[in-house]
Write a protein that holds these residues in place. Structure first.
Motif, PDB file in Angstrom:
ATOM      1  N   ARG A  44     -31.749  33.531  -2.744  1.00  0.00           N
ATOM      2  CA  ARG A  44     -31.712  32.623  -3.350  1.00  0.00           C
ATOM      3  C   ARG A  44     -30.144  32.242  -3.703  1.00  0.00           C
ATOM      4  O   ARG A  44     -29.297  33.151  -4.154  1.00  0.00           O
ATOM      5  N   TYR A  45     -29.710  30.971  -3.830  1.00  0.00           N
ATOM      6  CA  TYR A  45     -28.414  30.816  -4.086  1.00  0.00           C
ATOM      7  C   TYR A  45     -28.427  29.525  -5.421  1.00  0.00           C
ATOM      8  O   TYR A  45     -28.930  28.647  -5.101  1.00  0.00           O
ATOM      9  N   ARG A  46     -27.640  30.072  -6.439  1.00  0.00           N
ATOM     10  CA  ARG A  46     -27.785  29.050  -7.626  1.00  0.00           C
ATOM     11  C   ARG A  46     -26.668  28.343  -7.598  1.00  0.00           C
ATOM     12  O   ARG A  46     -25.457  28.649  -7.228  1.00  0.00           O
ATOM     13  N   VAL A  47     -26.919  27.074  -7.831  1.00  0.00           N
ATOM     14  CA  VAL A  47     -25.957  26.052  -7.785  1.00  0.00           C
ATOM     15  C   VAL A  47     -25.601  25.347  -8.992  1.00  0.00           C
ATOM     16  O   VAL A  47     -26.522  24.980  -9.897  1.00  0.00           O
ATOM     17  N   VAL A  48     -24.299  25.026  -9.315  1.00  0.00           N
ATOM     18  CA  VAL A  48     -23.926  24.218 -10.618  1.00  0.00           C
ATOM     19  C   VAL A  48     -23.301  22.864 -10.000  1.00  0.00           C
ATOM     20  O   VAL A  48     -22.462  22.791  -9.034  1.00  0.00           O
ATOM     21  N   VAL A  49     -23.747  21.718 -10.697  1.00  0.00           N
ATOM     22  CA  VAL A  49     -23.148  20.402 -10.200  1.00  0.00           C
ATOM     23  C   VAL A  49     -22.167  19.812 -11.295  1.00  0.00           C
ATOM     24  O   VAL A  49     -22.519  19.834 -12.529  1.00  0.00           O
TER      25      VAL A  49
END
Length: 207
Positions: free
Chosen positions: A80-85
């Motif tokens: 899993r890759y956690r993403v911030v926008v």
């Protein structure tokens, strides 16, 4: 093993195609049939996959259920890759809300914006935070990938802030070129350029 960008792109297409076959209940397929169904090159498929081992059986083809996890591992999509926008306007909100970016290997876990009207809003399972706390939000959320959907003038600064906060890569939708930092790769997605390229190929009517 280092993979060239064109090969990497094709491997992603193969994986997507194989997943569609799996959903359709297809268990085995030849490179020729795979190429015909998804408008690919059979010779290129065989050449690309041969770099990573012998997956198919001559005259028989590839086992779909076996090849999918292999390509998933090669592409490092088995985690899993956690993403911030950064920038929760229309594009940022659409990105954060899209089901395709919130299942499988990618999940949007945080978003920031400088607009007081957007700060405090709930998008999916997170609350939009003030962009002045970008570094703090990134570290707290454990985000490894940053997505920039900000105006061009703010892209460089926010890229550098994301890098400082520890992200490992950035996807940039801002229509500008960014000076990159070693160890923090950047991928540009400039939709206007794609439209301009498409316009070149349209039939020209000078009447």
């Amino acid at each position: 093993m280092s993979i060239s960008p064109p090969t990497l792109n094709r491997l992603c297409l193969y994986l997507r195609s194989l997943k569609r076959l799996q959903e359709d209940g297809v268990q085995q397929i030849s490179s020729q049939k795979l190429a015909e169904r998804f408008h690919l090159s059979a010779a290129q498929i065989r050449k690309d996959l041969a770099h990573f081992g012998a997956f198919g059986v001559r005259g028989v083809g590839y086992q779909v259920d076996e090849l999918i996890p292999t390509l998933t591992s090669i592409l490092r999509l088995d985690r899993r890759y956690r993403v911030v926008v950064v920038g929760m306007g229309n594009l940022g909100r659409a990105f954060a809300s899209h089901p395709g970016f919130n299942r499988g290997p990618f999940v949007v876990v945080a978003g920031v914006d400088s607009d007081p009207a957007k700060i405090g809003e709930t998008v999916n399972d997170f609350v939009v935070r003030d962009s002045q706390f970008l570094e703090e939000v990134t570290r707290e959320s454990g985000a490894e990938i940053g997505v920039l959907t900000v105006p061009a003038h703010g892209a460089q600064e926010n890229y550098e802030r994301l890098a400082k906060a520890g992200v490992k890569g950035v996807l940039n939708f801002a229509p500008t070129r960014i000076r990159t930092i070693p160890g923090v790769p950047l991928k540009d997605v400039d939709l206007r350029i794609y439209l301009e390229e498409l316009a070149y190929y349209l039939p020209f009517d000078d009447s």
